[in-house]
Write an enzyme that holds these catalytic residues in place. Structure first.
Site, PDB file in Angstrom:
ATOM      1  N   ASN A   1       0.052   5.711   0.487  1.00  0.00           N
ATOM      2  CA  ASN A   1      -0.760   6.931   0.378  1.00  0.00           C
ATOM      3  C   ASN A   1       0.175   8.108   0.100  1.00  0.00           C
ATOM      4  O   ASN A   1       0.830   8.111  -0.953  1.00  0.00           O
ATOM      5  CB  ASN A   1      -1.761   7.125   1.522  1.00  0.00           C
ATOM      6  CG  ASN A   1      -1.236   7.002   2.930  1.00  0.00           C
ATOM      7  OD1 ASN A   1      -0.838   5.943   3.358  1.00  0.00           O
ATOM      8  ND2 ASN A   1      -1.234   8.085   3.675  1.00  0.00           N
ATOM      9  N   ASP A   2       0.286   9.093   0.958  1.00  0.00           N
ATOM     10  CA  ASP A   2       0.937  10.366   0.601  1.00  0.00           C
ATOM     11  C   ASP A   2       2.361  10.231   0.042  1.00  0.00           C
ATOM     12  O   ASP A   2       3.163   9.453   0.563  1.00  0.00           O
ATOM     13  CB  ASP A   2       1.089  11.261   1.843  1.00  0.00           C
ATOM     14  CG  ASP A   2      -0.144  11.332   2.679  1.00  0.00           C
ATOM     15  OD1 ASP A   2      -1.181  10.793   2.283  1.00  0.00           O
ATOM     16  OD2 ASP A   2      -0.055  11.918   3.767  1.00  0.00           O
TER      17      ASP A   2
ATOM     18  N   TRP B   1       0.822  -1.229   0.000  1.00  0.00           N
ATOM     19  CA  TRP B   1       0.000   0.000   0.000  1.00  0.00           C
ATOM     20  C   TRP B   1       0.845   1.263   0.000  1.00  0.00           C
ATOM     21  O   TRP B   1       1.882   1.315   0.664  1.00  0.00           O
ATOM     22  CB  TRP B   1      -0.859  -0.010   1.263  1.00  0.00           C
ATOM     23  CG  TRP B   1      -1.377   1.319   1.702  1.00  0.00           C
ATOM     24  CD1 TRP B   1      -0.689   2.306   2.365  1.00  0.00           C
ATOM     25  CD2 TRP B   1      -2.702   1.833   1.502  1.00  0.00           C
ATOM     26  NE1 TRP B   1      -1.511   3.386   2.590  1.00  0.00           N
ATOM     27  CE2 TRP B   1      -2.747   3.125   2.077  1.00  0.00           C
ATOM     28  CE3 TRP B   1      -3.861   1.328   0.896  1.00  0.00           C
ATOM     29  CZ2 TRP B   1      -3.903   3.916   2.071  1.00  0.00           C
ATOM     30  CZ3 TRP B   1      -5.009   2.117   0.901  1.00  0.00           C
ATOM     31  CH2 TRP B   1      -5.021   3.390   1.475  1.00  0.00           C
TER      32      TRP B   1
ATOM     33  N   ARG C   1       0.857  17.072  12.709  1.00  0.00           N
ATOM     34  CA  ARG C   1       1.559  16.191  11.777  1.00  0.00           C
ATOM     35  C   ARG C   1       1.945  16.841  10.442  1.00  0.00           C
ATOM     36  O   ARG C   1       1.495  17.901  10.097  1.00  0.00           O
ATOM     37  CB  ARG C   1       0.721  14.942  11.502  1.00  0.00           C
ATOM     38  CG  ARG C   1      -0.655  15.179  10.918  1.00  0.00           C
ATOM     39  CD  ARG C   1      -1.389  13.836  10.752  1.00  0.00           C
ATOM     40  NE  ARG C   1      -2.745  14.014  10.288  1.00  0.00           N
ATOM     41  CZ  ARG C   1      -3.794  14.189  11.091  1.00  0.00           C
ATOM     42  NH1 ARG C   1      -3.643  14.221  12.402  1.00  0.00           N
ATOM     43  NH2 ARG C   1      -5.005  14.342  10.578  1.00  0.00           N
ATOM     44  N   ASP C   2       2.768  16.086   9.714  1.00  0.00           N
ATOM     45  CA  ASP C   2       3.144  16.352   8.322  1.00  0.00           C
ATOM     46  C   ASP C   2       4.057  17.574   8.159  1.00  0.00           C
ATOM     47  O   ASP C   2       3.720  18.524   7.441  1.00  0.00           O
ATOM     48  CB  ASP C   2       1.883  16.501   7.436  1.00  0.00           C
ATOM     49  CG  ASP C   2       0.888  15.363   7.641  1.00  0.00           C
ATOM     50  OD1 ASP C   2       1.328  14.282   8.065  1.00  0.00           O
ATOM     51  OD2 ASP C   2      -0.314  15.560   7.389  1.00  0.00           O
TER      52      ASP C   2
HETATM   53  C1  FRU Z   1      -2.868  12.220   4.842  1.00  0.00           C
HETATM   54  C2  FRU Z   1      -2.432  11.571   6.132  1.00  0.00           C
HETATM   55  C3  FRU Z   1      -1.399  12.415   6.827  1.00  0.00           C
HETATM   56  C4  FRU Z   1      -0.684  11.414   7.662  1.00  0.00           C
HETATM   57  C5  FRU Z   1      -0.674  10.200   6.776  1.00  0.00           C
HETATM   58  C6  FRU Z   1      -0.736   8.890   7.505  1.00  0.00           C
HETATM   59  O1  FRU Z   1      -3.314  11.348   3.875  1.00  0.00           O
HETATM   60  O2  FRU Z   1      -3.557  11.334   6.949  1.00  0.00           O
HETATM   61  O3  FRU Z   1      -1.935  13.482   7.567  1.00  0.00           O
HETATM   62  O4  FRU Z   1       0.609  11.822   8.000  1.00  0.00           O
HETATM   63  O5  FRU Z   1      -1.788  10.323   5.920  1.00  0.00           O
HETATM   64  O6  FRU Z   1      -0.534   7.814   6.636  1.00  0.00           O
END
Ligand code: FRU
Length: 494
Positions: A38-39, A36, A163-164
């Site tokens: 995501n970001d 998987w 976060r981030d």
């Molecule tokens: C965005 C998010 C971020 C976080 C990450 C976790 O898609 O929710 O805020 O760091 O994904 O996977």
């Protein structure tokens, strides 16, 4: 508690990643080594290469146990997988190494700052910012992690939604980073932190606050100057739709405005959605060595993860094509990076073709292509009602893009892409009134279409999971239109 170690992840991806045939992946959109994603994270230029990390669970095609996957490229088009870079193997990030960013330090090191998440005995997830430093392949977490915790937050901000971090350097070389926070009203605040060395950080200011107009928490902030203007990009959660904008639930927002450097405060002049398609979230930018501002996002919608109901691919999640950003008349424009051009093969060109009813053009077919399609009315006093391009078509499947010049509306529609779920399959946006004319740059890969409208004023990115063998394309006009077509196959063999 037993942690998922980096060693285990690297062994697993080596054994399992190579089992995925290249033909089961997009040809030029990055997918995870295995499992998987995501970001996009840590998009940066280091050691003569572009690096792109990503939120990553190697062990399953579902979100869990966030690692950082890693890929490199010399041109941002053709990516090569490297071994995973971070694993959730320390107490402070045992629930996951969440999103973050990277840059090259003055002494030639690759510096990463990311969110470490720990689940406490009370069941709550505490989010802190952590650092790792590496050589472009192996990264060592800083021994005094975390470098920012809830103690560094101004009063009233949540320790569970912090976060981030997106790091950058100012003109004097000082480290700055923007981080997403959430206040007592449940709304996002973008916090600015500063550091002289990247390890000792302190709170500087609240850069921007969500007044409630755009969603709730603002995830994945990014902040940069584009010419004279300041640009703040965020991914707001739980957005309410406005007209044809912001229909993605968790969507994206680009605010353009001014930056008061002394106060550390951003002031918005305008706001817009970044991508009008179904699948686009968590964009991150970097500045290329030649000064271009480049953006890559996760080409997926959180609400439709793993719900196609009919395809079980060994990977889940893909990134958009890298896009160059610019501002024109106070609006954000995007176009695919010019590096894509070198993969164009087999040019096919048609000029001034009349379309009334259905039409297919010899050689205009396929699933990996770069096509420019100019559409205009045959008679500007008598506009056609609808122009459609069907693609990824076979006997029973097709997806389409539609242009309605009377309403200046453009639409993507994947209802017949093969989905077996009642997901969102259509998305529309307003386009500029050009008297029935529109210019589309269409980038298609095996599992997606990205349409750059009128020089990148709007973009629509949508994934489709239709069998890649479905490669027919045809046009249909309700009324009379004239089209020019330039079509290239995109072929990754150099
Ligand atoms: C965005 C998010 C971020 C976080 C990450 C976790 O898609 O929710 O805020 O760091 O994904 O996977």
């Amino acid at each position: 508690m037993e942690y998922n170690t980096l060693e285990k992840a690297r062994k697993y991806e080596k054994e399992n990643g190579s089992k995925i045939p290249a033909s089961d992946r997009p040809a030029f959109h990055l997918t995870p080594y295995v499992g998987w994603t995501n970001d996009p994270n840590g998009f940066s230029y280091f050691g003569g290469k572009y690096h792109l990390f990503y939120q990553y669970n190697p062990y399953d095609t579902r979100w869990d146990s966030m690692h950082w996957g890693h890929a490199v490229s010399s041109d941002m088009v053709k990516w090569e997988h490297l071994p995973a870079a971070l694993a959730p193997e320390n107490e402070y990030d045992s629930f996951g190494c969440f999103s973050g960013s990277a840059l090259e330090t003055e002494d030639g090191k690759h510096y990463i700052i990311y969110t470490g998440v720990r689940k406490a005995d009370d069941g709550k997830e505490y989010q802190t910012q952590c650092v790792a430093v590496g050589d472009g392949k192996d990264y060592r977490k800083y021994e005094n992690n975390p470098v920012l915790t809830s103690r560094d937050l101004p009063g009233g901000l949540s320790p569970y939604d912090f976060r981030d971090p997106k790091v950058f350097r100012d003109e004097e070389g000082k480290y700055l980073c923007v981080v997403g926070g959430k206040n007592e009203k449940g709304l996002g605040e973008i916090l600015l932190f500063a550091s002289d060395d990247g390890f000792n950080w302190h709170f500087r200011s609240v850069l921007a606050t969500n007044d409630g107009e755009y969603g709730c928490m603002w995830e994945c902030p990014d902040f940069f100057m584009l010419g004279e203007d300041a640009v703040l990009i965020t991914s707001p959660q739980d957005m309410a739709a406005k007209g044809l904008d912001y229909h993605s639930g968790n969507g994206t927002l680009c605010q353009i405005g001014t930056y008061d450097r002394a106060a550390g405060v951003f002031k918005r002049c305008s706001a817009q959605t970044i991508d009008h398609g179904i699948d686009f979230y968590a964009p991150q930018t970097m500045q290329a060595p030649d000064g271009r501002r480049i953006m890559i996002a996760w080409m997926q919608n959180w609400d439709t993860c793993n719900t196609s109901g009919y395809r079980n691919l060994p990977w889940f999640g893909q990134m958009t094509i890298a896009r160059e950003l610019s501002l024109r008349d106070g609006k954000l424009y995007q176009m695919p990076v010019s590096e894509l051009d070198k993969y164009r093969k087999d040019k096919i060109e048609y000029k001034e073709v009349k379309v009334n009813g259905e039409l297919s053009l010899k050689g205009v077919e396929g699933r990996c292509l770069d096509m420019t399609l100019k559409i205009r009315p045959a008679d500007s006093r008598n506009l056609f009602k609808r122009f459609t391009m069907f693609f990824a078509k076979d006997g029973s499947h097709s997806s389409r893009i539609n242009f309605f010049p009377g309403d200046n509306v453009f639409e993507t529609d994947r209802r017949l892409s093969g989905s077996r779920r009642a997901n969102i399959h259509q998305r529309s946006c307003n386009v500029r009134d050009l008297g029935g004319e529109i210019v589309l740059r269409i980038i298609m890969d095996r599992f997606s279409i990205e349409v750059f409208i009128n020089g990148g004023e709007q973009v629509m990115s949508t994934t489709i999971l239709t069998d890649p063998a479905a490669g027919e394309i045809y046009f249909e006009c309700d009324g009379e239109a004239i089209i020019d077509v330039i079509k290239y196959t995109l072929d990754m063999e150099e």
